[in-house]
Write an enzyme that holds these catalytic residues in place. Structure first.
Site, short mmCIF file in Angstrom:
data_model
loop_
_atom_site.label_atom_id
_atom_site.label_comp_id
_atom_site.label_asym_id
_atom_site.label_seq_id
_atom_site.Cartn_x
_atom_site.Cartn_y
_atom_site.Cartn_z
N HIS A 100 -4.24 -84.24 95.66
CA HIS A 100 -3.61 -83.25 96.52
C HIS A 100 -2.36 -82.70 95.84
O HIS A 100 -1.70 -83.40 95.07
CB HIS A 100 -3.24 -83.83 97.89
N HIS A 102 1.31 -81.01 96.65
CA HIS A 102 2.36 -80.71 97.62
C HIS A 102 2.97 -79.37 97.25
O HIS A 102 3.38 -79.16 96.11
CB HIS A 102 3.50 -81.74 97.56
P1 DGP Z 1 1.47 -88.79 98.33
O1 DGP Z 1 2.61 -89.72 98.46
O2 DGP Z 1 1.66 -87.79 97.21
O3 DGP Z 1 0.13 -89.51 98.25
O4 DGP Z 1 1.47 -87.91 99.66
C1 DGP Z 1 0.61 -88.08 100.74
C2 DGP Z 1 1.11 -87.18 101.81
O5 DGP Z 1 0.14 -87.16 102.84
C3 DGP Z 1 2.40 -87.62 102.47
O6 DGP Z 1 3.42 -86.63 102.21
C4 DGP Z 1 2.10 -87.68 103.96
C5 DGP Z 1 0.78 -86.99 104.07
N1 DGP Z 1 -0.08 -87.57 105.06
C6 DGP Z 1 -0.45 -88.87 105.18
N2 DGP Z 1 -1.29 -89.04 106.20
C7 DGP Z 1 -1.46 -87.81 106.75
C8 DGP Z 1 -2.23 -87.33 107.86
O7 DGP Z 1 -2.95 -88.06 108.54
N3 DGP Z 1 -2.15 -86.01 108.13
C9 DGP Z 1 -1.38 -85.15 107.38
N4 DGP Z 1 -1.37 -83.87 107.74
N5 DGP Z 1 -0.67 -85.56 106.33
C10 DGP Z 1 -0.70 -86.88 106.03
#
Ligand code: DGP
Length: 116
Positions: A100, A102
């Site tokens: 993913h 950001h």
């Molecule tokens: P990373 O640390 O780069 O793996 O970021 C994962 C991101 O995913 C973190 O910023 C929070 C987001 N995240 C985790 N769970 C969920 C979810 O259930 N829904 C959404 N919209 N975002 C989520």
């Protein structure tokens, strides 16, 4: 390509709700549940890759980064500026092991933040 027990695969499938920003046949963009900036959108490929080091085809990577521009336009931050972060594996504290991007913006980041 879908992986069982992957949070983002479940979001892509609609099994877990998200706030959609953009979608096409290859990618879904949705709002981060824990925003670190006024704009904090995640872009995920619909194919499952654990991270950017997971033999992602060149074409898919190219399309992914073209999608960054589309999302920045939708969020209205293309002119003001934005930051792109791709956490990869443990040292970078990747918490969701589905590739993913950001996209962060909507405010000045000259204090060094956010360091996701
Ligand atoms: P990373 O640390 O780069 O793996 O970021 C994962 C991101 O995913 C973190 O910023 C929070 C987001 N995240 C985790 N769970 C969920 C979810 O259930 N829904 C959404 N919209 N975002 C989520």
């Amino acid at each position: 390509m879908h992986k069982e027990d992957c949070l983002f695969c479940k979001i892509i499938a609609g099994d877990i709700p998200s706030t959609k920003v953009f979608e096409d046949e290859n990618f879904l963009a949705f709002e981060d549940v824990n925003p670190q900036m006024p704009v904090h959108t995640l872009i995920v490929p619909k194919n499952h890759y654990d991270n950017i080091a997971d033999d992602v085809p060149d074409e898919e990577l190219g399309k992914l980064f073209n999608t960054v521009k589309k999302v920045a336009d939708i969020k209205g931050i293309s002119e003001s500026g934005f930051r792109v972060i791709v956490n990869t594996n443990d040292d970078a504290c990747q918490s969701v092991h589905h590739l993913h991007v950001h996209v962060l913006g909507g405010g000045q980041m000259n204090d060094g933040s956010p360091a996701l």
